[in-house]
Structure formats: C-alpha cells, structure tokens
Design an enzyme around this catalytic site. Structure first.
Site, PDB file in Angstrom:
ATOM      1  N   GLU A   1      10.225  -2.051   9.648  1.00 58.64           N
ATOM      2  CA  GLU A   1       9.969  -0.697   9.157  1.00 58.64           C
ATOM      3  C   GLU A   1      10.472  -0.592   7.977  1.00 58.64           C
ATOM      4  O   GLU A   1      11.386  -1.083   7.194  1.00 58.64           O
ATOM      5  CB  GLU A   1      11.207   0.199  10.187  1.00 58.64           C
ATOM      6  CG  GLU A   1      11.037   1.232  10.410  1.00 58.64           C
ATOM      7  CD  GLU A   1       9.743   1.517  11.480  1.00 58.64           C
ATOM      8  OE1 GLU A   1       8.464   1.589  11.195  1.00 58.64           O
ATOM      9  OE2 GLU A   1      10.008   1.455  12.564  1.00 58.64           O
ATOM     10  N   HIS A   2       9.663   0.163   7.071  1.00 56.28           N
ATOM     11  CA  HIS A   2       9.698   0.521   5.674  1.00 56.28           C
ATOM     12  C   HIS A   2       9.528  -0.701   4.975  1.00 56.28           C
ATOM     13  O   HIS A   2       9.813  -0.986   3.867  1.00 56.28           O
ATOM     14  CB  HIS A   2      10.960   1.162   5.545  1.00 56.28           C
ATOM     15  CG  HIS A   2      11.310   2.662   5.685  1.00 56.28           C
ATOM     16  ND1 HIS A   2      10.812   3.584   4.924  1.00 56.28           N
ATOM     17  CD2 HIS A   2      11.694   2.967   6.847  1.00 56.28           C
ATOM     18  CE1 HIS A   2      11.010   4.747   5.526  1.00 56.28           C
ATOM     19  NE2 HIS A   2      11.522   4.596   6.942  1.00 56.28           N
TER      20      HIS A   2
ATOM     21  N   GLY B   1       8.066  10.042  14.838  1.00 60.85           N
ATOM     22  CA  GLY B   1       8.058   8.776  14.784  1.00 60.85           C
ATOM     23  C   GLY B   1       7.076   7.799  15.549  1.00 60.85           C
ATOM     24  O   GLY B   1       7.067   6.486  15.281  1.00 60.85           O
TER      25      GLY B   1
ATOM     26  N   SER C   1       2.033  10.662  15.169  1.00 54.57           N
ATOM     27  CA  SER C   1       0.967  11.682  15.392  1.00 54.57           C
ATOM     28  C   SER C   1       0.052  11.779  14.400  1.00 54.57           C
ATOM     29  O   SER C   1      -1.117  12.174  14.454  1.00 54.57           O
ATOM     30  CB  SER C   1       1.854  12.936  15.668  1.00 54.57           C
ATOM     31  OG  SER C   1       2.719  13.224  14.678  1.00 54.57           O
TER      32      SER C   1
ATOM     33  N   GLU D   1      -3.145  11.795   4.015  1.00 46.93           N
ATOM     34  CA  GLU D   1      -1.625  12.053   3.992  1.00 46.93           C
ATOM     35  C   GLU D   1      -1.033  11.828   2.740  1.00 46.93           C
ATOM     36  O   GLU D   1      -0.239  12.787   2.384  1.00 46.93           O
ATOM     37  CB  GLU D   1      -0.970  10.738   4.853  1.00 46.93           C
ATOM     38  CG  GLU D   1       0.244  11.090   5.450  1.00 46.93           C
ATOM     39  CD  GLU D   1       0.302  10.589   7.080  1.00 46.93           C
ATOM     40  OE1 GLU D   1       1.587  10.360   7.366  1.00 46.93           O
ATOM     41  OE2 GLU D   1      -0.674  10.327   7.636  1.00 46.93           O
TER      42      GLU D   1
ATOM     43  N   ASP E   1       0.741   3.081  10.026  1.00 52.33           N
ATOM     44  CA  ASP E   1       0.161   3.746  11.156  1.00 52.33           C
ATOM     45  C   ASP E   1      -1.367   3.690  11.403  1.00 52.33           C
ATOM     46  O   ASP E   1      -1.839   3.613  12.588  1.00 52.33           O
ATOM     47  CB  ASP E   1       0.699   5.210  11.109  1.00 52.33           C
ATOM     48  CG  ASP E   1       1.996   5.144  10.549  1.00 52.33           C
ATOM     49  OD1 ASP E   1       2.800   4.281  11.139  1.00 52.33           O
ATOM     50  OD2 ASP E   1       2.527   6.280  10.099  1.00 52.33           O
TER      51      ASP E   1
ATOM     52  N   TYR F   1      11.903  10.237   3.114  1.00 50.03           N
ATOM     53  CA  TYR F   1      10.822   9.223   2.937  1.00 50.03           C
ATOM     54  C   TYR F   1      10.382   8.850   1.496  1.00 50.03           C
ATOM     55  O   TYR F   1      10.614   7.678   1.209  1.00 50.03           O
ATOM     56  CB  TYR F   1       9.802   9.534   3.985  1.00 50.03           C
ATOM     57  CG  TYR F   1       8.626   8.611   4.174  1.00 50.03           C
ATOM     58  CD1 TYR F   1       8.634   7.472   5.363  1.00 50.03           C
ATOM     59  CD2 TYR F   1       7.777   8.301   3.135  1.00 50.03           C
ATOM     60  CE1 TYR F   1       7.864   6.605   5.402  1.00 50.03           C
ATOM     61  CE2 TYR F   1       6.879   7.268   3.219  1.00 50.03           C
ATOM     62  CZ  TYR F   1       6.847   6.292   4.270  1.00 50.03           C
ATOM     63  OH  TYR F   1       6.024   5.390   4.307  1.00 50.03           O
TER      64      TYR F   1
HETATM   65  C1  GLA Z   1       5.976   6.167   8.586  1.00 49.54           C
HETATM   66  C2  GLA Z   1       5.116   6.000   7.611  1.00 49.54           C
HETATM   67  C3  GLA Z   1       4.360   4.181   7.480  1.00 49.54           C
HETATM   68  C4  GLA Z   1       5.869   3.452   7.480  1.00 49.54           C
HETATM   69  C5  GLA Z   1       6.906   3.918   8.344  1.00 49.54           C
HETATM   70  C6  GLA Z   1       8.037   3.351   8.020  1.00 49.54           C
HETATM   71  O1  GLA Z   1       5.468   5.933  10.019  1.00 49.54           O
HETATM   72  O2  GLA Z   1       3.783   6.624   7.983  1.00 49.54           O
HETATM   73  O3  GLA Z   1       3.634   4.150   6.718  1.00 49.54           O
HETATM   74  O4  GLA Z   1       6.236   3.515   6.206  1.00 49.54           O
HETATM   75  O5  GLA Z   1       7.068   5.408   8.487  1.00 49.54           O
HETATM   76  O6  GLA Z   1       7.953   1.859   8.517  1.00 49.54           O
END
Ligand code: GLA
Length: 343
Positions: free
Chosen positions: A18-19, A106, A109, A143, A155, A205
């Site tokens: 994640e991240h 999360g 969507s 986005e 995503d 974020y």
């Molecule tokens: C969101 C973002 C992704 C990613 C995650 C964290 O879902 O859209 O690009 O950075 O957060 O892992």
C-alpha cells in the site's frame, strides 16, 4: 459498427503493497467481482448524455467542450477528453452507469468507473483497444488531471489485468504484471467497512505523496525504490517514517508472494498485520474507526487484518482462519476476471 455496448470493470482489493505504487514499488492486488457496469448507446451527435443510476443524477456535454466539473461527472468528462487526447475519435453516446463497489471505500470504485467508461467509449467508437497498461495510464490521467487525486496506477492495472484465482504482483518501476496463484484453502478473505468515507483528492493522500517526493529530494534519489532503511533513518520526521513504510512494504510484498507459493497462510496473516502496523504508525493513515474495524475482525478470528486503499477510512481486509465466522456486514472477496465487454 455496433450501436450498443456494455462494459464491466471490477474494483480491487490490494492484498499488500500500500502506498508503494507512486514510489516505483511493489504491490499485490486482485480484481474482485464487484464493479461498475456502463451501458452505452450511440448518439448521432458528438455529445455525451450520462446517467448515474445509483445516484439518480445526470450530466450532458459536447465532446468538443467537456468543461471542468466536480464529482462523478469529472470522471465521465475526463474519460472522454483523455481518450480523444490519446487519439481515439469518439462517437456521441448515451451512458447508463451503475455499480456495486462502495464509493470512497478503498476498493477502487474510481478506477472501476474510469476503466468501464473507457472500454465502453472505445468499443462504441469501433476503435482498437490500447494495450492494457497504456489504457491504465489514460484512465489514471482522468483521476490526476480531472478529479485532482494524484493517485498511482495500482487500481487501474488491477482492474484491467485481473484474473480468476490470481493476485497480481505489480512492479511499478517496470510496470511488469505477474499473476500469483491465490489459493486460500479453508481460509477466507473478507472486507469490513469502517463506515468512514474518504475522497482521495481531499484526504491526506496528496500530502503523503508530496512527503515521499520531499524524502526523495533530500536523499537525492529519483524514487523511494532506491532508498534503504539506513538512508531513511537520516531523514527528519515525518519523512523518515514515510520512507520506512515504503521500503519495508516493498519487502512485505515479496515475502507475501513467497508465503503464498509455500501455501503458508499463517505467514500471510502476519505480513498483513505488519503492513497495517506500518500504515498506522509510520504512514499515519489509520483512524479510530478503522482501528475499531481491525479489532472486530481480529475478535472474529482474523489471523491478519489491514486497512486497504488510500486510507483515512474505508474498508479493512481480514484473513479469516478456517472454522471462524466473519463479523456481521463483512463481504467475502476473491480474485475474479479483469475489465471486459459484456456485449
Ligand atoms: C489509492 C490510489 C492508488 C494507491 C493506493 C494506496 O487506491 O488510487 O494509486 O496509491 O491508494 O496504495
């Protein structure tokens, strides 16, 4: 040339990593069965009429002049504009959008919406579909530039490359996507909603992303993929903690791949816990509602639980041991096929 198409794009669960995507790192997501469906009918004029069925809202714009707007409309206008900018000559269309991925939860969507829109608009225009990685980049521009969330490619790639019973090891430096068998035996993966909602554009974020960029500048590296823990420790707070999360999270992705290959789900559970602890303590993206949700999963017998997605609310993923019962409201998630045309 067909005058009616239907597309579907799934949301995703990120098992771990994640991240890391905007840090040239590693992640291990899978596409889920919930997603967004777009039904599209051709119009004689170069105009888009869109109906978000679940919201009971509409939008209308000329393809020549999409104009900037906020909310779900930004995704539709952005998808049309970015496809045209990428050289796809679109036809006018009437679009009906519906979905079953919780918004802002999360589970991606947003990407499901962008990808489903793109597939429908491309098919209706009878244009050749770009390679999935190129399409993911186009969708991510929607986005970044239309919605204002500086998200990475996690995503969109997960939604486009999803495979039944497989997670995807994605290396965001090379954009290499490798399917990894996700065999759970008697174990179950579930998501449980914390009830708290986030918008990636509005939450911390973008701030986290900016902190990672500052950490890179101070270390003289082009991305945190090139940083080591010794280097991270030289940074001031909170950049040291942010970098520490990214470096250790990349290691946890490959440790999870190894554990899956060895069929060691207890180890996967430990790694999910370690990821959550790092996201909470080093990356500071958990909230009291998320912590309470982690506790509920753990009390129900989860051997690992962690926040998924951008953070600051949304869903928690839990790995439940055989013979345990999921808490009320939990949803089973398993890897399903990627985005596709249904008609
Ligand atoms: C969101 C973002 C992704 C990613 C995650 C964290 O879902 O859209 O690009 O950075 O957060 O892992």
């Amino acid at each position: 040339m067909t005058d009616h198409v239907v597309s579907f794009a799934p949301g995703r669960v990120n098992l771990i990593g994640e991240h890391t995507d905007y840090n040239d790192g590693l992640a291990l997501p899978f596409a889920i069965s919930q997603g967004v469906t777009v039904r599209a009918w051709a119009l004689p004029e170069r105009r888009i009429e869109a109906h978000a069925r679940d919201l009971g809202q509409r939008d209308e714009f000329a393809l020549e002049q999409p104009g900037a707007v906020s909310d779900w409309r930004a995704f539709v206008r952005g998808a049309a504009a970015e496809l045209e900018r990428a050289g796809v000559a679109l036809r006018g269309a009437r679009l009906e959008i519906s979905g079953d991925v919780p918004r802002g939860g999360g589970l991606s969507s947003s990407a499901a919406l962008e990808v489903a829109l793109a597939l429908a608009l491309i098919a209706l225009a009878d244009a050749e579909q770009p390679d999935p990685t190129e399409l993911a980049k186009i969708c991510s521009k929607v986005e970044n530039e239309w919605v204002g969330a500086r998200t990475g490619l996690l995503d969109q790639l997960a939604s486009l490359y999803g495979e039944t019973d497989k997670a995807l090891r994605i290396d965001f430096r090379s954009l290499d996507v490798q399917p990894v068998a996700l065999e759970l035996g008697g174990y179950r993966l579930v998501t449980l909603d914390s009830g708290e909602r986030h918008a990636n554009a509005a939450s911390g974020y973008n701030e986290r992303r900016a902190e990672c960029a500052r950490a890179c500048e101070q270390l003289g590296v082009s991305s945190l993929r090139d940083a080591t823990l010794e280097m991270a420790d030289r940074l001031p707070a909170p950049l040291a903690q942010r970098a520490r999360h990214v470096i250790t999270e990349n290691e946890r992705v490959d440790a999870t791949v190894a554990a899956l290959c060895a069929g060691d789900l207890e180890r996967v559970g430990e790694l999910l816990d370690a990821s959550h602890a790092s996201l909470r303590d080093c990356y500071a993206i958990s909230t009291p509602a998320v912590e309470a949700t982690v506790t509920r999963l753990r009390e129900a017998g989860a051997i690992g639980a962690r926040i998924v997605g951008g953070g600051f609310g949304g869903n928690v993923l839990g790995l439940l041991a055989p013979g345990t019962h999921a808490p009320e409201g939990a949803i089973d998630v398993r890897p399903g096929p990627g985005a596709r045309l249904l008609r």
